[in-house]
Design a protein around this motif. Structure first.
Motif, PDB file in Angstrom:
ATOM      1  N   MET A  18       0.671  -1.181   0.093  1.00 15.30           N
ATOM      2  CA  MET A  18       0.006   0.009   0.169  1.00 15.30           C
ATOM      3  C   MET A  18       0.883   1.236  -0.027  1.00 15.30           C
ATOM      4  O   MET A  18       0.716   2.265  -0.594  1.00 15.30           O
ATOM      5  N   GLU A  19       1.893   1.195   0.767  1.00 11.79           N
ATOM      6  CA  GLU A  19       3.015   2.381   0.919  1.00 11.79           C
ATOM      7  C   GLU A  19       3.420   2.663  -0.739  1.00 11.79           C
ATOM      8  O   GLU A  19       3.606   3.747  -1.129  1.00 11.79           O
ATOM      9  N   ASN A  57       1.888   1.796  -3.366  1.00 13.52           N
ATOM     10  CA  ASN A  57       0.842   2.504  -4.090  1.00 13.52           C
ATOM     11  C   ASN A  57       0.596   4.166  -3.947  1.00 13.52           C
ATOM     12  O   ASN A  57       0.754   4.848  -4.739  1.00 13.52           O
ATOM     13  N   GLU A  58       0.839   4.645  -2.437  1.00 13.42           N
ATOM     14  CA  GLU A  58       0.727   5.741  -2.095  1.00 13.42           C
ATOM     15  C   GLU A  58       1.793   6.558  -2.760  1.00 13.42           C
ATOM     16  O   GLU A  58       1.685   7.595  -3.151  1.00 13.42           O
ATOM     17  N   ASP A  83       1.506   7.483  -6.391  1.00 18.75           N
ATOM     18  CA  ASP A  83       0.406   8.396  -6.250  1.00 18.75           C
ATOM     19  C   ASP A  83       1.214   9.616  -6.214  1.00 18.75           C
ATOM     20  O   ASP A  83       0.858  10.609  -6.711  1.00 18.75           O
ATOM     21  N   GLN A  84       2.112   9.839  -4.996  1.00 18.12           N
ATOM     22  CA  GLN A  84       2.736  11.104  -4.806  1.00 18.12           C
ATOM     23  C   GLN A  84       3.795  11.322  -6.157  1.00 18.12           C
ATOM     24  O   GLN A  84       3.823  12.728  -6.539  1.00 18.12           O
ATOM     25  N   GLN A  88      -3.391  12.900   1.529  1.00 20.25           N
ATOM     26  CA  GLN A  88      -3.988  11.564   1.620  1.00 20.25           C
ATOM     27  C   GLN A  88      -3.183  10.389   1.413  1.00 20.25           C
ATOM     28  O   GLN A  88      -3.545   9.396   2.093  1.00 20.25           O
ATOM     29  N   CYS A  89      -2.265  10.529   0.656  1.00 21.26           N
ATOM     30  CA  CYS A  89      -1.136   9.777   0.557  1.00 21.26           C
ATOM     31  C   CYS A  89      -0.416   9.218   1.873  1.00 21.26           C
ATOM     32  O   CYS A  89      -0.302   8.114   2.290  1.00 21.26           O
ATOM     33  N   LEU A  90      -0.023  10.373   2.423  1.00 17.94           N
ATOM     34  CA  LEU A  90       0.531  10.084   3.831  1.00 17.94           C
ATOM     35  C   LEU A  90      -0.436   9.299   4.695  1.00 17.94           C
ATOM     36  O   LEU A  90       0.016   8.656   5.461  1.00 17.94           O
ATOM     37  N   ASP A  91      -1.614   9.858   4.569  1.00 15.93           N
ATOM     38  CA  ASP A  91      -2.778   9.104   5.609  1.00 15.93           C
ATOM     39  C   ASP A  91      -2.912   7.832   4.943  1.00 15.93           C
ATOM     40  O   ASP A  91      -2.839   6.898   6.247  1.00 15.93           O
ATOM     41  N   GLY A  92      -2.845   7.757   3.829  1.00 15.69           N
ATOM     42  CA  GLY A  92      -2.949   6.094   3.528  1.00 15.69           C
ATOM     43  C   GLY A  92      -1.823   5.248   3.880  1.00 15.69           C
ATOM     44  O   GLY A  92      -1.749   4.182   4.174  1.00 15.69           O
ATOM     45  N   ILE A  93      -0.520   5.821   3.917  1.00 14.74           N
ATOM     46  CA  ILE A  93       0.496   5.053   4.434  1.00 14.74           C
ATOM     47  C   ILE A  93       0.526   5.034   5.942  1.00 14.74           C
ATOM     48  O   ILE A  93       0.784   3.869   6.559  1.00 14.74           O
TER      49      ILE A  93
END
Length: 605
Positions: free
Chosen positions: A73-74, A76-77, A80-81, A245-250
């Motif tokens: 998941m990280e 993927n984030e 996205d970044q 949001q990417c950081l929140d996902g990580i």
């Protein structure tokens, strides 16, 4: 405050200042350009980084654990970044850099035009001042000459010695010079008035207008510099929520890591279902002495020491076991043995393992897990096919109600195919449910303290691989034909197993106990009456070593048990029937183990 009034005499400095201002704006444009390149390069490197750490196919099973899933998941984030960095670069190029380059070009052209106008005005004023100076000098010269002519006339008129004609000449010269002086004076006055008017216009109207244009140009440059900086901030701030949001996902992925669940997953994945081994039996050497019929003391028979990481079943020593002969001696040469060993390695590596449909070749717990997975797949197929059949039946009903939409009979063939698929899936589901019930019963029997030895197979052949592997050289044509038949059956089974991809399985015996073994039988103390084969020690040199990939419970006569990870000597290679003869490293005990349960390493020689 205006440059035209405050800086009326700073034309050169203002020209230099505006030049530096435009160069600074152009430098800021170069900064935006280089930053865009860095953003694009950073995004590309992030994408390459994510791609290089993406899980491979062989690693997909490990990604069922929470740290691996969180890391995926990280990735993927971070990917996205990288996309957001590309968005920043694209917007900076489109909304800042392109406009800034156009603006710099316009500023240069406008500045050049205004400076040319100022230079023209300055040249006109300078020319007029030159004309004034020339007029003043001409007037001064004429005035001096007129003064000298007046003086000459006055001296001539006072001199009584001069003739009347000479005096008249001096008077006419005086009149001419005086007239020329007046004309020069008038021209000088005109040029002075014109110069003053032009200078007033130059310093109060024309040049202030030029300076005003330069001032507006410089203020516009400064204002656009501020706007471009703010626009750069807005561009980056626009993607900040997505990056957040990417950081929140990580962060969410990291919080989902659960060590307890992973521990249970490891247990579920690797649990075999076998019971731990029992205690080591006491070996009383005094009981091992035997006497012959003439009451003469014979040599004591040493009982092998068993590693009770295994189940104590029948073992075979490596004494006086002749080298096996394959079909018409095909595998008799060392070269053929090496080729078979290479094929065996490929088989162990997973290129041609013969898996069974009921997964009986797997450990109990893994067998139940695999069967349950298969049942889930079949049930999902049944649900899918049922939904498709229901859709076809609805379509048929619509066609029957309104024949204009279609022919109801055209659906009959598809319904029949769907029904046949459902029947096959139902039969397959019932079959695997039976396999699962059998595995559950087998798991219950394995969990009981007293485990009974396995019975012969249903076709009447005992599970004794040694009887089909060891033969006497005095058997003549009968033993040779039996060996050929065994090899053909084994090769057929091997060819069929090469088309299957599953976990390794225990080979099925293909022969009964007809062939003589020539071994003496004895019972080990504490073995519960189970018989072990022991011969004189006449060990063959090993062909290599092997390592047990799975624990093996020796249930066949002539096989030996082994525990997971045990190192053994490899005495004879698999001749195609799925068994390999091995010898324990620490004890002179030989026997057969399933080839698919070991990993072989042949010696180079």
């Amino acid at each position: 405050m205006s440059w035209g009034t405050e800086l009326w005499d700073q034309y050169e400095n203002l020209s230099l200042h505006t030049q530096k201002g435009i160069e600074f704006l152009e430098r800021y444009g170069h900064f935006i350009r280089d930053r865009c390149a860095i953003e694009v390069e950073y995004a590309a490197k992030l994408r390459r980084l994510v791609k290089s750490y993406q899980p491979k196919k062989k690693e997909e099973e490990d990604y069922q654990y929470s740290p691996c899933r969180a890391f995926k998941m990280e990735l993927n984030e971070v990917n996205d970044q990288a996309g957001q960095r590309e968005v920043i670069a694209e917007n900076l190029q489109a909304n800042v850099l392109r406009e800034l380059n156009i603006l710099v070009k316009d500023f240069k052209e406008d500045r050049k035009k205004h400076l040319q106008e100022g230079a023209r005005l300055m040249a006109n004023l300078t020319g007029q001042i030159g004309n004034l100076e020339r007029a003043r000098k001409a007037y001064e010269k004429a005035f001096r000459e007129a003064e000298r002519a007046v003086e000459n006339y006055q001296r001539a008129d006072a001199d009584l010695n001069l003739s009347r004609a000479e005096v008249e000449k001096q008077r006419m010269n005086m009149t001419l010079k005086t007239q020329q002086s007046e004309e020069a004076k008038t021209e000088y006055a005109n040029q002075l008035q014109k110069t003053n008017d032009m200078q007033t216009l130059h310093y109060h109207t024309a040049m202030p207008e030029v300076f005003q244009h330069l001032q507006e140009l410089d203020e516009k440059r400064i204002k656009n510099m501020r706007n471009y900086m703010l626009k750069s901030v807005e561009i980056e701030r626009a993607v900040a929520p997505i990056i957040a949001q990417c950081l929140d996902g990580i962060e969410k992925a990291a919080n989902e890591i659960n060590e307890k669940k992973d521990t249970l997953l490891v247990i579920e994945r690797y649990k075999s279902g076998f019971q731990p081994p029992g205690d080591f039996p006491f070996e009383d050497l005094s009981v091992a002495k035997t006497y012959d019929s003439n009451s003469q003391l014979s040599q004591p028979v040493m009982q092998p020491i068993h590693n009770h990481h295994l189940t104590a079943k029948g073992t075979v020593s490596g004494s006086k076991i002749k080298k096996r002969v394959g079909l018409f001696g095909i595998f008799s040469s060392n070269k053929k043995l090496i080729e078979v060993g290479i094929a065996l390695k490929n088989n162990v590596a997973g290129y041609g393992d013969g898996a069974k449909e009921d997964c009986s070749d797997l450990p109990p717990n893994q067998r139940k897990k695999r069967l349950q997975q298969r049942l889930d797949e079949i049930q999902a197929k049944i649900q899918q096919e049922t939904a498709a059949r229901d859709g076809l039946m609805k379509m048929k009903g619509v066609y029957e109600q309104n024949p204009a939409l279609g022919d109801p009979m055209s659906i009959e063939g598809q319904l029949n195919q769907s029904s046949n698929k459902l029947d096959k899936l139902g039969a397959e589901l019932a079959k695997f449910q039976g396999y699962l019930e059998e595995a559950m019963r087998a798991g219950i029997s394995l969990s009981s303290p007293s485990q009974a030895p396995r019975k012969p197979t249903s076709n009447g052949s005992a599970t004794r691989p040694l009887s089909s592997r060891r033969s006497s050289h005095s058997g003549g044509e009968e033993s040779l034909s039996r060996s050929a038949s065994d090899s053909s059956v084994s090769n057929t089974n091997t060819n069929q197993s090469m088309h299957k991809k599953s976990a390794p399985g225990t080979p099925q015996p293909t022969h009964g106990p007809e062939s003589g073994l020539g071994e003496s039988r004895t019972s080990l103390p504490g073995s519960g009456g189970e018989e072990y084969y022991v011969d004189e020690i006449d060990a063959q040199p090993p062909l290599g070593t092997c390592r047990a990939l799975y624990p093996f419970d020796a249930t066949s006569e002539g096989s030996i048990p082994m525990y997971d990870g045990e190192e053994l000597y490899m005495i004879e290679l698999d001749q195609g029937d799925g068994w390999t003869r091995v010898r324990r490293i620490s004890q002179p005990i030989e026997g057969f183990v399933p080839t698919s349960y070991i990993e072989c390493h042949l010696y180079n020689t």
